[in-house]
Motif scaffolding. Structure first.
Motif, PDB file in Angstrom:
ATOM      1  N   ARG A   4       0.822  -1.202   0.000  1.00  0.00           N
ATOM      2  CA  ARG A   4       0.000   0.000   0.000  1.00  0.00           C
ATOM      3  C   ARG A   4       0.857   1.253   0.000  1.00  0.00           C
ATOM      4  O   ARG A   4       0.363   2.331  -0.267  1.00  0.00           O
ATOM      5  N   LEU A   5       2.130   1.098   0.326  1.00  0.00           N
ATOM      6  CA  LEU A   5       3.048   2.232   0.370  1.00  0.00           C
ATOM      7  C   LEU A   5       4.273   1.911  -0.477  1.00  0.00           C
ATOM      8  O   LEU A   5       4.760   0.782  -0.468  1.00  0.00           O
ATOM      9  N   THR A   6       4.754   2.902  -1.214  1.00  0.00           N
ATOM     10  CA  THR A   6       5.960   2.725  -2.008  1.00  0.00           C
ATOM     11  C   THR A   6       7.000   3.742  -1.550  1.00  0.00           C
ATOM     12  O   THR A   6       6.661   4.795  -1.011  1.00  0.00           O
ATOM     13  N   LEU A   7       8.253   3.402  -1.760  1.00  0.00           N
ATOM     14  CA  LEU A   7       9.360   4.265  -1.363  1.00  0.00           C
ATOM     15  C   LEU A   7      10.056   4.792  -2.605  1.00  0.00           C
ATOM     16  O   LEU A   7      10.285   4.053  -3.563  1.00  0.00           O
ATOM     17  N   LYS A   8      10.386   6.096  -2.566  1.00  0.00           N
ATOM     18  CA  LYS A   8      11.089   6.737  -3.684  1.00  0.00           C
ATOM     19  C   LYS A   8      12.266   7.528  -3.124  1.00  0.00           C
ATOM     20  O   LYS A   8      12.065   8.509  -2.399  1.00  0.00           O
ATOM     21  N   PRO A   9      13.496   7.093  -3.423  1.00  0.00           N
ATOM     22  CA  PRO A   9      14.667   7.810  -2.919  1.00  0.00           C
ATOM     23  C   PRO A   9      14.684   9.266  -3.374  1.00  0.00           C
ATOM     24  O   PRO A   9      14.392   9.569  -4.534  1.00  0.00           O
ATOM     25  N   VAL A  10      15.007  10.153  -2.441  1.00  0.00           N
ATOM     26  CA  VAL A  10      15.162  11.578  -2.738  1.00  0.00           C
ATOM     27  C   VAL A  10      16.650  11.912  -2.788  1.00  0.00           C
ATOM     28  O   VAL A  10      17.116  12.555  -3.710  1.00  0.00           O
ATOM     29  N   ASN A  11      17.376  11.454  -1.769  1.00  0.00           N
ATOM     30  CA  ASN A  11      18.836  11.566  -1.734  1.00  0.00           C
ATOM     31  C   ASN A  11      19.345  10.486  -0.777  1.00  0.00           C
ATOM     32  O   ASN A  11      18.570   9.629  -0.363  1.00  0.00           O
ATOM     33  N   THR A  12      20.608  10.512  -0.419  1.00  0.00           N
ATOM     34  CA  THR A  12      21.166   9.433   0.417  1.00  0.00           C
ATOM     35  C   THR A  12      20.588   9.394   1.828  1.00  0.00           C
ATOM     36  O   THR A  12      20.695   8.372   2.498  1.00  0.00           O
ATOM     37  N   ASN A  13      19.964  10.473   2.274  1.00  0.00           N
ATOM     38  CA  ASN A  13      19.442  10.533   3.639  1.00  0.00           C
ATOM     39  C   ASN A  13      17.932  10.697   3.731  1.00  0.00           C
ATOM     40  O   ASN A  13      17.397  10.815   4.833  1.00  0.00           O
ATOM     41  N   VAL A  14      17.245  10.720   2.592  1.00  0.00           N
ATOM     42  CA  VAL A  14      15.791  10.912   2.590  1.00  0.00           C
ATOM     43  C   VAL A  14      15.151   9.996   1.554  1.00  0.00           C
ATOM     44  O   VAL A  14      15.609   9.911   0.414  1.00  0.00           O
ATOM     45  N   VAL A  15      14.070   9.321   1.979  1.00  0.00           N
ATOM     46  CA  VAL A  15      13.279   8.484   1.090  1.00  0.00           C
ATOM     47  C   VAL A  15      11.824   8.905   1.256  1.00  0.00           C
ATOM     48  O   VAL A  15      11.301   8.916   2.379  1.00  0.00           O
ATOM     49  N   THR A  56      -0.240  10.710  10.717  1.00  0.00           N
ATOM     50  CA  THR A  56       0.184  11.607  11.800  1.00  0.00           C
ATOM     51  C   THR A  56       0.603  10.851  13.053  1.00  0.00           C
ATOM     52  O   THR A  56       1.624  11.162  13.666  1.00  0.00           O
ATOM     53  N   LEU A  57      -0.164   9.861  13.449  1.00  0.00           N
ATOM     54  CA  LEU A  57       0.127   9.145  14.697  1.00  0.00           C
ATOM     55  C   LEU A  57       1.380   8.274  14.599  1.00  0.00           C
ATOM     56  O   LEU A  57       1.883   7.807  15.613  1.00  0.00           O
ATOM     57  N   GLN A  58       1.893   8.071  13.401  1.00  0.00           N
ATOM     58  CA  GLN A  58       3.116   7.285  13.227  1.00  0.00           C
ATOM     59  C   GLN A  58       4.341   8.184  13.037  1.00  0.00           C
ATOM     60  O   GLN A  58       5.452   7.703  12.807  1.00  0.00           O
ATOM     61  N   HIS A  59       4.143   9.506  13.142  1.00  0.00           N
ATOM     62  CA  HIS A  59       5.242  10.467  13.020  1.00  0.00           C
ATOM     63  C   HIS A  59       6.337  10.106  14.028  1.00  0.00           C
ATOM     64  O   HIS A  59       6.050   9.834  15.185  1.00  0.00           O
ATOM     65  N   ASN A  60       7.555  10.049  13.573  1.00  0.00           N
ATOM     66  CA  ASN A  60       8.743   9.699  14.361  1.00  0.00           C
ATOM     67  C   ASN A  60       8.934   8.202  14.603  1.00  0.00           C
ATOM     68  O   ASN A  60       9.786   7.814  15.403  1.00  0.00           O
ATOM     69  N   ALA A  61       8.178   7.343  13.934  1.00  0.00           N
ATOM     70  CA  ALA A  61       8.415   5.897  14.029  1.00  0.00           C
ATOM     71  C   ALA A  61       9.824   5.610  13.509  1.00  0.00           C
ATOM     72  O   ALA A  61      10.273   6.207  12.527  1.00  0.00           O
ATOM     73  N   GLU A  68      10.772  -1.438   1.931  1.00  0.00           N
ATOM     74  CA  GLU A  68       9.351  -1.339   1.625  1.00  0.00           C
ATOM     75  C   GLU A  68       8.472  -2.309   2.418  1.00  0.00           C
ATOM     76  O   GLU A  68       7.414  -1.925   2.911  1.00  0.00           O
ATOM     77  N   ALA A  69       8.892  -3.544   2.571  1.00  0.00           N
ATOM     78  CA  ALA A  69       8.072  -4.520   3.298  1.00  0.00           C
ATOM     79  C   ALA A  69       7.894  -4.118   4.761  1.00  0.00           C
ATOM     80  O   ALA A  69       6.774  -4.177   5.293  1.00  0.00           O
ATOM     81  N   SER A  70       8.959  -3.690   5.419  1.00  0.00           N
ATOM     82  CA  SER A  70       8.834  -3.319   6.829  1.00  0.00           C
ATOM     83  C   SER A  70       8.047  -2.022   6.996  1.00  0.00           C
ATOM     84  O   SER A  70       7.276  -1.872   7.952  1.00  0.00           O
ATOM     85  N   VAL A  71       8.201  -1.084   6.072  1.00  0.00           N
ATOM     86  CA  VAL A  71       7.422   0.152   6.131  1.00  0.00           C
ATOM     87  C   VAL A  71       5.938  -0.165   5.962  1.00  0.00           C
ATOM     88  O   VAL A  71       5.094   0.339   6.704  1.00  0.00           O
ATOM     89  N   ASN A  72       5.607  -1.033   5.022  1.00  0.00           N
ATOM     90  CA  ASN A  72       4.213  -1.430   4.829  1.00  0.00           C
ATOM     91  C   ASN A  72       3.659  -2.161   6.040  1.00  0.00           C
ATOM     92  O   ASN A  72       2.533  -1.918   6.456  1.00  0.00           O
ATOM     93  N   GLN A  73       4.453  -3.038   6.614  1.00  0.00           N
ATOM     94  CA  GLN A  73       4.004  -3.796   7.774  1.00  0.00           C
ATOM     95  C   GLN A  73       3.662  -2.877   8.938  1.00  0.00           C
ATOM     96  O   GLN A  73       2.661  -3.075   9.622  1.00  0.00           O
ATOM     97  N   ARG A  74       4.463  -1.852   9.166  1.00  0.00           N
ATOM     98  CA  ARG A  74       4.256  -0.970  10.317  1.00  0.00           C
ATOM     99  C   ARG A  74       3.318   0.192  10.048  1.00  0.00           C
ATOM    100  O   ARG A  74       2.589   0.602  10.945  1.00  0.00           O
ATOM    101  N   LEU A  75       3.348   0.757   8.851  1.00  0.00           N
ATOM    102  CA  LEU A  75       2.578   1.973   8.586  1.00  0.00           C
ATOM    103  C   LEU A  75       1.263   1.766   7.843  1.00  0.00           C
ATOM    104  O   LEU A  75       0.276   2.437   8.142  1.00  0.00           O
ATOM    105  N   ALA A  76       1.244   0.860   6.870  1.00  0.00           N
ATOM    106  CA  ALA A  76       0.046   0.687   6.037  1.00  0.00           C
ATOM    107  C   ALA A  76      -1.223   0.354   6.839  1.00  0.00           C
ATOM    108  O   ALA A  76      -2.291   0.837   6.479  1.00  0.00           O
ATOM    109  N   PRO A  77      -1.147  -0.436   7.916  1.00  0.00           N
ATOM    110  CA  PRO A  77      -2.387  -0.723   8.655  1.00  0.00           C
ATOM    111  C   PRO A  77      -3.051   0.529   9.248  1.00  0.00           C
ATOM    112  O   PRO A  77      -4.218   0.491   9.606  1.00  0.00           O
ATOM    113  N   HIS A  78      -2.321   1.642   9.304  1.00  0.00           N
ATOM    114  CA  HIS A  78      -2.864   2.867   9.901  1.00  0.00           C
ATOM    115  C   HIS A  78      -3.512   3.794   8.877  1.00  0.00           C
ATOM    116  O   HIS A  78      -3.985   4.865   9.231  1.00  0.00           O
ATOM    117  N   LEU A  79      -3.528   3.371   7.621  1.00  0.00           N
ATOM    118  CA  LEU A  79      -4.159   4.200   6.576  1.00  0.00           C
ATOM    119  C   LEU A  79      -5.651   3.989   6.564  1.00  0.00           C
ATOM    120  O   LEU A  79      -6.167   2.971   6.852  1.00  0.00           O
TER     121      LEU A  79
END
Length: 79
Positions: A4-15, A56-61, A68-79
């Protein structure tokens, strides 16, 4: 698991984190050796609202890496 969530690199320190429909919902920022999720939302005039949006409630996780898999596992259920 449905992606449900995809990641797109912005630079070496931001996705950027996007919903499947393309909506930008936050960023993963490297802070030291960890990655911290920073939620974002948008005002009606299009201005970015840090710490807001559908995750919002996952801010600072914390994440070990921007994976991508771990981000989806932790964040996607909150959408």
């Amino acid at each position: 698991m449905t992606i449900r969530l995809t990641l797109k690199p912005v630079n070496t320190n931001v996705v950027a984190v996007h919903q499947a429909d393309g909506l930008h919902v936050g960023n993963l920022k490297r802070i030291g050796s960890l990655w911290k999720f920073k939620a974002v939302g948008y005002a009606s005039d299009g201005a970015v609202e840090p710490g807001c949006g559908p995750l919002t409630l996952q801010h600072n996780a914390l994440f070990d890496e921007p994976e991508e898999a771990s981000v989806n596992q932790r964040l996607a259920p909150h959408l």
